[in-house]
Design an enzyme around this catalytic site. Structure first.
Site, PDB file in Angstrom:
ATOM      1  N   LYS A 113      36.795  48.782  29.637  1.00 44.10           N
ATOM      2  CA  LYS A 113      37.010  49.020  31.129  1.00 44.10           C
ATOM      3  C   LYS A 113      36.299  50.312  31.679  1.00 44.10           C
ATOM      4  O   LYS A 113      35.746  50.238  32.833  1.00 44.10           O
ATOM      5  CB  LYS A 113      38.553  49.124  31.746  1.00 44.10           C
ATOM      6  CG  LYS A 113      39.230  47.603  32.029  1.00 44.10           C
ATOM      7  CD  LYS A 113      40.538  48.135  32.605  1.00 44.10           C
ATOM      8  CE  LYS A 113      41.104  46.698  32.698  1.00 44.10           C
ATOM      9  NZ  LYS A 113      42.752  47.090  32.667  1.00 44.10           N
ATOM     10  N   LYS A 192      37.172  30.182  33.317  1.00 45.67           N
ATOM     11  CA  LYS A 192      38.488  30.368  33.145  1.00 45.67           C
ATOM     12  C   LYS A 192      39.275  30.972  34.488  1.00 45.67           C
ATOM     13  O   LYS A 192      38.438  31.848  35.135  1.00 45.67           O
ATOM     14  CB  LYS A 192      38.810  31.239  32.107  1.00 45.67           C
ATOM     15  CG  LYS A 192      40.318  31.573  31.912  1.00 45.67           C
ATOM     16  CD  LYS A 192      40.202  32.863  30.536  1.00 45.67           C
ATOM     17  CE  LYS A 192      41.592  33.404  30.349  1.00 45.67           C
ATOM     18  NZ  LYS A 192      42.716  32.976  30.371  1.00 45.67           N
ATOM     19  N   LYS A 195      41.533  36.355  38.621  1.00 43.13           N
ATOM     20  CA  LYS A 195      41.285  36.659  39.851  1.00 43.13           C
ATOM     21  C   LYS A 195      40.013  37.564  40.107  1.00 43.13           C
ATOM     22  O   LYS A 195      39.608  37.276  41.207  1.00 43.13           O
ATOM     23  CB  LYS A 195      42.489  37.758  39.930  1.00 43.13           C
ATOM     24  CG  LYS A 195      42.590  38.387  41.486  1.00 43.13           C
ATOM     25  CD  LYS A 195      43.614  39.261  41.859  1.00 43.13           C
ATOM     26  CE  LYS A 195      43.836  39.754  42.973  1.00 43.13           C
ATOM     27  NZ  LYS A 195      44.197  41.270  43.233  1.00 43.13           N
TER      28      LYS A 195
END
Ligand code: TRP
Length: 323
Positions: A113, A192, A195
């Site tokens: 990340k 998939k 969000k």
């Protein structure tokens, strides 16, 4: 009786993929009388990403309302908000002091990340130790999580055994329960459902919004209505299969293969299956969101029960360390 514990990070209203892949299976485990189960909303973890009080609070309510609406029996499980048990932050500190800095840098949640986020804060780095504290604070024996959380569980076991080694038996080493339902819930674009992909279906949306999403966003190929179609390669059918009965799914598959049944028909059936199939969850969710005291009440009961265990374990830890 096994003590199972799991946390969910609240990043907005859970979507169909979350509900089918994670929430429903977790509720089944939690409602099983053979388990002593702890379930919490990880709103301290959310702070690594969200710096807006209203959003943070609302996300917690939406997550809690989803669990309750989907059938969690809050009198049977200890259901709480992570931030209501501040003991966890104290334990996280102790654990951080026992764990090598270099290993935290290897956590996927940090490594993958940190390159993309504009806010790479120290909380993101310490995230796995807060998660370890979540688990060890309750002597949890089994932790059901998705595959993406395996590494965090390894770190939890690692820090627990380092501690036990140094200070004597203190923590229970938790076992991972990998969610065996590797259920693949496709999003509207076929990838998939997630969000971050913007391809979600929210089962709590009103029927009008659902209709728009299903009709406009779910991709289909251009096979003419009369022609036979392959159900298995279509998003509509693959979603329908997950939200309908086996019989209805078989019927749709046959109709698609036979021809004379279009994607529009299939979408209409999917819409109905979601609108009707989740009608009771939808109305309960809306009722709870309109009456948040009910959610607060359930969470307050949960945190009171959680704190009894937490303070017990924490005093054990403090005295071992030398406080
Ligand atoms: N990190 C987990 C996730 O993103 C959420 C979580 C926080 C958790 N604390 C936990 C899961 C403790 C299991 C046990 O999904």
């Amino acid at each position: 009786m096994a003590r199972i514990l799991t946390g969910v990070q609240s990043t907005g209203t859970p979507h169909l993929g979350n509900v089918l892949g994670a929430i429903k299976p977790a509720i089944e485990l939690a409602n099983d009388p053979a388990n002593d189960s702890y379930l919490f909303i990880a709103d301290l973890h959310s702070l690594t990403q969200i710096k807006d009080g209203n959003l943070l609070r609302n996300n917690t309510y939406a997550a809690a309302a989803t669990w309750i609406a989907c059938g969690l029996d809050t009198s049977r499980s200890v259901f709480y908000r992570q931030s209501d048990v501040p003991e966890v932050t104290e334990l996280a500190w102790y654990l951080q002091c026992m764990f090598p800095y270099s290993r935290l840098g290897l956590a996927h949640s940090f490594k993958d990340k940190s390159g993309r986020l504009e806010d790479v804060n120290a909380g993101l780095f310490g995230y796995p130790m807060l998660m370890a504290a979540d688990i060890l604070l309750y002597d949890a024996e089994k932790v059901p999580v998705g595959k993406d959380q395996m590494q965090h569980l390894e770190m939890t076991r690692d820090v627990a055994s380092r501690f036990n080694h140094k200070f004597g038996e203190t923590f229970v080493l938790p076992e991972v329960l990998t969610r065996e339902s590797t259920m693949y819930v496709p999003g509207t674009n076929g990838g998939k459902m997630s969000k971050s992909q913007g391809n979600t279906i929210n089962i709590f949306d009103d029927p009008k919004t659902l209709k728009k999403v299903i009709n406009k966003e779910i991709i289909t190929d251009a096979t003419p209505l009369e022609d036979p179609k392959n159900p298995n390669s279509s998003v509509v059918y693959n979603l329908f299969k997950l939200v309908s009965s086996e019989n209805d799914a078989l019927e749709m598959a046959n109709a698609l293969r036979a021809g004379g049944y279009g994607w529009g028909h299939a979408k209409k059936a999917l819409l109905e299956a979601i609108v009707d199939g989740y009608a009771s969850e939808r109305s309960r969710f809306n009722e709870l969101m309109a009456n948040r005291e009910e959610i607060d009440f359930a969470l307050a009961q949960g945190s009171a029960r959680a704190r009894v265990v937490a303070s017990d374990v924490l005093s054990r830890v403090r005295s071992k360390i030398g406080y």
